[in-house]
Design a protein around this motif. Sequence first.
Motif, PDB file in Angstrom:
ATOM      1  N   MET A   1       0.827  -1.176   0.000  1.00  0.00           N
ATOM      2  CA  MET A   1       0.000   0.000   0.000  1.00  0.00           C
ATOM      3  C   MET A   1       0.879   1.250   0.000  1.00  0.00           C
ATOM      4  SD  MET A   1      -2.762   1.543   2.735  1.00  0.00           S
ATOM      5  CE  MET A   1      -3.592   0.051   3.023  1.00  0.00           C
ATOM      6  N   ASN A   2       1.894   1.257   0.821  1.00  0.00           N
ATOM      7  CA  ASN A   2       2.782   2.414   0.911  1.00  0.00           C
ATOM      8  C   ASN A   2       3.400   2.744  -0.438  1.00  0.00           C
ATOM      9  OD1 ASN A   2       4.453   4.415   2.376  1.00  0.00           O
ATOM     10  ND2 ASN A   2       6.110   3.024   1.825  1.00  0.00           N
ATOM     11  N   LYS A   3       3.882   1.740  -1.140  1.00  0.00           N
ATOM     12  CA  LYS A   3       4.513   1.952  -2.445  1.00  0.00           C
ATOM     13  C   LYS A   3       3.515   2.540  -3.435  1.00  0.00           C
ATOM     14  CE  LYS A   3       6.956  -0.599  -6.058  1.00  0.00           C
ATOM     15  NZ  LYS A   3       8.219   0.030  -6.225  1.00  0.00           N
ATOM     16  N   LEU A   4       2.301   2.022  -3.449  1.00  0.00           N
ATOM     17  CA  LEU A   4       1.282   2.540  -4.359  1.00  0.00           C
ATOM     18  C   LEU A   4       0.921   3.978  -4.030  1.00  0.00           C
ATOM     19  CD1 LEU A   4      -1.036  -0.587  -4.582  1.00  0.00           C
ATOM     20  CD2 LEU A   4       0.498   0.286  -6.356  1.00  0.00           C
ATOM     21  N   THR A  10      -2.770   4.335  -6.738  1.00  0.00           N
ATOM     22  CA  THR A  10      -3.613   3.425  -5.964  1.00  0.00           C
ATOM     23  C   THR A  10      -4.913   3.090  -6.669  1.00  0.00           C
ATOM     24  OG1 THR A  10      -4.743   5.203  -4.786  1.00  0.00           O
ATOM     25  CG2 THR A  10      -2.726   4.333  -3.779  1.00  0.00           C
ATOM     26  N   GLY A  11      -5.417   4.015  -7.466  1.00  0.00           N
ATOM     27  CA  GLY A  11      -6.746   3.850  -8.031  1.00  0.00           C
ATOM     28  C   GLY A  11      -7.786   4.241  -6.997  1.00  0.00           C
ATOM     29  N   LYS A  12      -9.030   4.021  -7.330  1.00  0.00           N
ATOM     30  CA  LYS A  12     -10.130   4.333  -6.426  1.00  0.00           C
ATOM     31  C   LYS A  12     -10.074   3.404  -5.218  1.00  0.00           C
ATOM     32  CE  LYS A  12     -13.059   5.908 -10.184  1.00  0.00           C
ATOM     33  NZ  LYS A  12     -14.303   5.682 -10.937  1.00  0.00           N
ATOM     34  N   PRO A  13     -10.732   3.777  -4.104  1.00  0.00           N
ATOM     35  CA  PRO A  13     -10.680   2.932  -2.905  1.00  0.00           C
ATOM     36  C   PRO A  13     -11.060   1.477  -3.153  1.00  0.00           C
ATOM     37  CG  PRO A  13     -11.618   5.048  -2.353  1.00  0.00           C
ATOM     38  CD  PRO A  13     -11.454   5.036  -3.849  1.00  0.00           C
ATOM     39  N   ALA A  14     -12.095   1.230  -3.919  1.00  0.00           N
ATOM     40  CA  ALA A  14     -12.503  -0.154  -4.194  1.00  0.00           C
ATOM     41  C   ALA A  14     -11.425  -0.909  -4.969  1.00  0.00           C
ATOM     42  CB  ALA A  14     -13.821  -0.176  -4.962  1.00  0.00           C
ATOM     43  N   GLU A  15     -10.755  -0.223  -5.881  1.00  0.00           N
ATOM     44  CA  GLU A  15      -9.678  -0.856  -6.656  1.00  0.00           C
ATOM     45  C   GLU A  15      -8.485  -1.187  -5.764  1.00  0.00           C
ATOM     46  OE1 GLU A  15     -10.628   1.476 -10.849  1.00  0.00           O
ATOM     47  OE2 GLU A  15      -9.103   2.277  -9.496  1.00  0.00           O
ATOM     48  N   LEU A  16      -8.133  -0.244  -4.889  1.00  0.00           N
ATOM     49  CA  LEU A  16      -7.009  -0.466  -3.976  1.00  0.00           C
ATOM     50  C   LEU A  16      -7.320  -1.617  -3.022  1.00  0.00           C
ATOM     51  CD1 LEU A  16      -4.248   0.237  -2.844  1.00  0.00           C
ATOM     52  CD2 LEU A  16      -5.341   2.033  -1.468  1.00  0.00           C
ATOM     53  N   ALA A  17      -8.512  -1.623  -2.467  1.00  0.00           N
ATOM     54  CA  ALA A  17      -8.904  -2.702  -1.555  1.00  0.00           C
ATOM     55  C   ALA A  17      -8.826  -4.051  -2.257  1.00  0.00           C
ATOM     56  CB  ALA A  17     -10.314  -2.453  -1.025  1.00  0.00           C
ATOM     57  N   CYS A  18      -9.282  -4.105  -3.494  1.00  0.00           N
ATOM     58  CA  CYS A  18      -9.227  -5.349  -4.267  1.00  0.00           C
ATOM     59  C   CYS A  18      -7.776  -5.788  -4.498  1.00  0.00           C
ATOM     60  CB  CYS A  18      -9.946  -5.158  -5.598  1.00  0.00           C
ATOM     61  SG  CYS A  18     -10.045  -6.648  -6.594  1.00  0.00           S
ATOM     62  N   ARG A  19      -6.911  -4.856  -4.843  1.00  0.00           N
ATOM     63  CA  ARG A  19      -5.492  -5.179  -5.064  1.00  0.00           C
ATOM     64  C   ARG A  19      -4.837  -5.724  -3.806  1.00  0.00           C
ATOM     65  NH1 ARG A  19      -2.628  -0.347  -8.388  1.00  0.00           N
ATOM     66  NH2 ARG A  19      -1.001  -1.905  -8.666  1.00  0.00           N
ATOM     67  N   LEU A  20      -5.274  -5.202  -2.655  1.00  0.00           N
ATOM     68  CA  LEU A  20      -4.694  -5.631  -1.378  1.00  0.00           C
ATOM     69  C   LEU A  20      -5.387  -6.858  -0.808  1.00  0.00           C
ATOM     70  CD1 LEU A  20      -4.275  -2.110   0.281  1.00  0.00           C
ATOM     71  CD2 LEU A  20      -2.512  -3.488  -0.850  1.00  0.00           C
ATOM     72  N   GLY A  21      -6.508  -7.247  -1.398  1.00  0.00           N
ATOM     73  CA  GLY A  21      -7.234  -8.418  -0.910  1.00  0.00           C
ATOM     74  C   GLY A  21      -7.978  -8.176   0.391  1.00  0.00           C
ATOM     75  N   ARG A  26     -12.230  -2.198   5.564  1.00  0.00           N
ATOM     76  CA  ARG A  26     -10.936  -2.476   6.206  1.00  0.00           C
ATOM     77  C   ARG A  26      -9.872  -1.500   5.693  1.00  0.00           C
ATOM     78  NH1 ARG A  26      -8.253  -3.143  10.381  1.00  0.00           N
ATOM     79  NH2 ARG A  26      -6.342  -4.284  10.169  1.00  0.00           N
ATOM     80  N   LEU A  27      -9.934  -1.177   4.403  1.00  0.00           N
ATOM     81  CA  LEU A  27      -8.999  -0.205   3.831  1.00  0.00           C
ATOM     82  C   LEU A  27      -9.116   1.131   4.555  1.00  0.00           C
ATOM     83  CD1 LEU A  27      -6.995   0.792   1.622  1.00  0.00           C
ATOM     84  CD2 LEU A  27      -9.027   1.413   0.298  1.00  0.00           C
TER      85      LEU A  27
END
Length: 92
Positions: A1-4, A10-21, A26-27
Motif C-alpha cells: 500500500m505504501n509503495k502505491l 492506488t486507483g479508487k478505494p474499491a480498486e485499492l482494496a481489491c489489489r490488497l485483498g 478495512r482499507l
Amino acid sequence: MNKLIQEQRTGKPAELACRLGISVSRLFVILDQLKDQGAPIRYCRERHTYYYEGFFSVSITVEFEKLERSAFREITGGCAFFRNNFATTFFV
C-alpha cells in the motif's frame, strides 16, 4: 500500500482494496490508523489516487527468536486448512 501511495497509483478505494485483498471498510480503517500515526494521506478525485501530502516513511521491523520446544504449546497462531468441514491447524 505504501509503495502505491508513494507512486500515486492506488486507483479508487474499491480498486485499492481489491489489489490488497481486503474489504473497502478495512482499507478505510487502515488509512485512518496511518493518519493517526501522522501519515499525511490525501485522495485526489481527479487522478483517482491516494498520495502523501509531504514526506512520510513506513518502517517495518521483524525479529526472530528461537523457541524452546515447550513454548510451542503456548502458540495460538498457525494455518488452518479445512477439509470435509474439519479444521486442521499446522504450526510452522
